[in-house]
Write a protein that holds these residues in place. Structure first.
Motif, short mmCIF file in Angstrom:
data_model
loop_
_atom_site.label_atom_id
_atom_site.label_comp_id
_atom_site.label_asym_id
_atom_site.label_seq_id
_atom_site.Cartn_x
_atom_site.Cartn_y
_atom_site.Cartn_z
N SER A 178 7.25 -25.21 3.69
CA SER A 178 6.22 -24.37 3.08
C SER A 178 5.60 -23.53 4.19
N TRP A 179 5.65 -22.21 4.03
CA TRP A 179 5.39 -21.32 5.14
C TRP A 179 4.41 -20.20 4.80
N HIS A 180 3.67 -19.74 5.82
CA HIS A 180 3.04 -18.43 5.78
C HIS A 180 4.14 -17.39 5.99
N GLU A 181 3.89 -16.15 5.57
CA GLU A 181 4.92 -15.13 5.66
C GLU A 181 5.41 -14.92 7.09
N ASP A 182 4.52 -14.94 8.05
CA ASP A 182 4.93 -14.70 9.43
C ASP A 182 5.64 -15.90 10.04
N GLU A 183 5.68 -17.02 9.33
CA GLU A 183 6.37 -18.23 9.81
C GLU A 183 7.73 -18.41 9.15
N LEU A 184 8.02 -17.61 8.14
CA LEU A 184 9.23 -17.81 7.34
C LEU A 184 10.46 -17.73 8.23
N PRO A 185 11.30 -18.77 8.22
CA PRO A 185 12.46 -18.78 9.12
C PRO A 185 13.52 -17.76 8.70
N GLU A 186 14.27 -17.30 9.67
CA GLU A 186 15.34 -16.33 9.41
C GLU A 186 16.61 -17.08 9.01
N VAL A 187 16.60 -17.59 7.79
CA VAL A 187 17.76 -18.30 7.25
C VAL A 187 18.17 -17.61 5.95
N PRO A 188 19.42 -17.75 5.54
CA PRO A 188 19.85 -17.09 4.31
C PRO A 188 19.33 -17.81 3.07
N TYR A 189 18.81 -17.02 2.11
CA TYR A 189 18.34 -17.56 0.84
C TYR A 189 19.27 -17.09 -0.27
N ASP A 190 19.89 -18.05 -0.95
CA ASP A 190 20.83 -17.72 -2.01
C ASP A 190 20.12 -17.18 -3.25
N ALA A 191 18.86 -17.54 -3.41
CA ALA A 191 18.05 -17.03 -4.51
C ALA A 191 16.60 -16.96 -4.05
N VAL A 192 15.88 -16.00 -4.61
CA VAL A 192 14.44 -15.89 -4.37
C VAL A 192 13.76 -15.76 -5.73
N ILE A 193 12.75 -16.60 -5.95
CA ILE A 193 11.94 -16.57 -7.17
C ILE A 193 10.56 -16.07 -6.80
N ASP A 194 10.16 -14.95 -7.36
CA ASP A 194 8.82 -14.43 -7.12
C ASP A 194 7.89 -14.92 -8.22
N ALA A 195 7.05 -15.89 -7.87
CA ALA A 195 6.07 -16.45 -8.80
C ALA A 195 4.66 -16.06 -8.38
N SER A 196 4.55 -14.95 -7.67
CA SER A 196 3.25 -14.53 -7.14
C SER A 196 2.65 -13.43 -8.02
N ASN A 197 1.45 -13.00 -7.64
CA ASN A 197 0.84 -11.84 -8.30
C ASN A 197 0.57 -10.74 -7.30
N ALA A 198 1.37 -10.72 -6.22
CA ALA A 198 1.19 -9.73 -5.17
C ALA A 198 2.17 -8.58 -5.37
N ALA A 199 1.65 -7.36 -5.41
CA ALA A 199 2.50 -6.20 -5.72
C ALA A 199 3.56 -5.95 -4.66
N ALA A 200 3.33 -6.39 -3.43
CA ALA A 200 4.28 -6.12 -2.35
C ALA A 200 5.44 -7.11 -2.32
N LEU A 201 5.30 -8.25 -2.97
CA LEU A 201 6.30 -9.31 -2.79
C LEU A 201 7.62 -9.11 -3.53
N PRO A 202 7.68 -8.40 -4.66
CA PRO A 202 9.01 -8.14 -5.22
C PRO A 202 9.97 -7.46 -4.25
N ALA A 203 9.47 -6.52 -3.48
CA ALA A 203 10.32 -5.87 -2.47
C ALA A 203 10.67 -6.84 -1.36
N ARG A 204 9.71 -7.69 -0.99
CA ARG A 204 9.98 -8.70 0.04
C ARG A 204 11.05 -9.66 -0.44
#
Length: 340
Positions: free
Chosen positions: A215-241
């Motif tokens: 469980s990470w803050h954005e600046d801590e997120l490791p550079e590993v491959p993610y096979d899927a990403v689920i956006d369960a947030s309400n932040a407008a910038a995160l779909p692009a992330r």
């Protein structure tokens, strides 16, 4: 009976209103538990899009995550329903349109949504009337708390199903709130490696307490491959992330909604050969969620931080947490509890 009535932004109270009667095809439910949802908070603040699109208006009676017991039924309903413990689908289609006839009542253009849309009163009350066709029976192993977690659980389950995870996949979930944590639980039950990204130290620490060490803050997120990403947030910038972090040929699932438009570059979507899926409502996932809870595949009860009487619902709608609340993100209301 008592019901919480929201009469305008930041204006609501418990009022005495006429008790519901069961119309033909309907049942009246004695409400036992109701979850306070982000949608309810948006109605409280006046930010909910339906208010501005004409689908909803004040006064409104909120509450769409609920469980209870059938007390009376209307004409044409099997009396065996009386006494059954139930929860219900929020989405009530008109039953006649092309979408409904194809089994997609949750996106019916003319749908009502319990406690949300079309004037259908919600469950923040002593009693609730809904069509019997929307009800789902709760087995004995699914208590009132779990019953009121079926609706958010169905959304989370559908998001995980859309991600099409295998046991050796790695999934990133954006937003460790109720839906995000429920999605993490369902993903973990499939054997996937689950990562969560959030902003608040407290929510990330709670996720770790639930066993989600990654469980990470954005600046801590490791550079590993993610096979899927689920956006369960309400932040407008995160779909692009999410699109940026998903592996080529991976899957994106959008189940969160921001208060303003979210933009992604569809060139990246195409060039990465990514599949993107949107999820609205628990409807197609309700039965499977009840089964998962009943079998103990996941236990989301730790997500409930506190359960308070109906008279205290205004505080969580305003973003205030009870003094004795635990660390979880969800507040429940029990209309049977006494006291202000």
């Amino acid at each position: 009976m008592r019901a919480y009535v929201l009469t305008g932004p930041y204006e609501g109270s418990v009022q005495d209103v006429p008790a519901p009667t069961a119309a033909a095809g309907e049942a009246v439910i004695d409400v036992e538990r109701v979850g306070v949802c982000g949608t309810d908070v948006e109605f409280y603040t006046g930010e909910m899009a339906y208010l501005h699109e004409g689908h909803s208006s004040y006064p409104i009676r909120l509450g769409h995550e609920w469980s209870g017991r059938v007390t009376t039924v209307g004409a044409g309903v099997d009396p065996a329903w009386v006494g059954r413990r139930v929860t219900g689908d929020t989405m009530l289609g008109d039953g006649t349109c092309r979408r409904c006839l194809r089994g997609h009542q949750h996106v019916c253009e003319n749908r009502q949504e319990v406690g949300v849309r079309g004037g259908r009163p919600g469950a923040l009350a002593d009693q609730l009337a809904v069509p019997v066709s929307s009800l789902h029976r709760l087995p004995d192993t699914v208590d009132a708390t779990l019953g009121a977690l079926v609706e958010p659980g169905g959304n989370a389950l559908r998001a995980v199903q859309a991600a099409q995870l295998n046991a050796d996949d790695r999934v990133l979930i954006l937003g460790p709130g109720t839906i995000g944590l429920l999605a993490a639980m369902f993903a973990r039950s499939l054997g996937a490696e689950v990562h969560l990204m959030g902003r608040a130290d407290s929510s990330l620490e709670f996720a770790r307490e639930l066993g989600f060490a990654n469980s990470w803050h954005e600046d801590e997120l490791p550079e590993v491959p993610y096979d899927a990403v689920i956006d369960a947030s309400n932040a407008a910038a995160l779909p692009a992330r999410a699109l940026d972090r998903v592996e080529p040929a991976g899957r994106l699932v959008y189940v969160g909604l921001a208060g303003e438009p979210s933009l992604i570059d569809t060139r990246d979507l195409a060039l990465k050969d990514v599949t993107a899926v949107g999820v609205l409502s628990a409807s197609p996932g309700i039965a499977a969620t009840i089964q998962a809870y009943a079998e103990g595949t996941i236990d989301p009860r730790p997500l409930v931080a506190a359960t308070v009487p109906l008279e205290r619902v205004g505080a969580p709608l305003a973003g205030e947490r009870p003094e004795d609340a635990g660390p979880g993100p969800k507040i429940h209301i029990d209309p049977r509890l006494g006291g202000a």
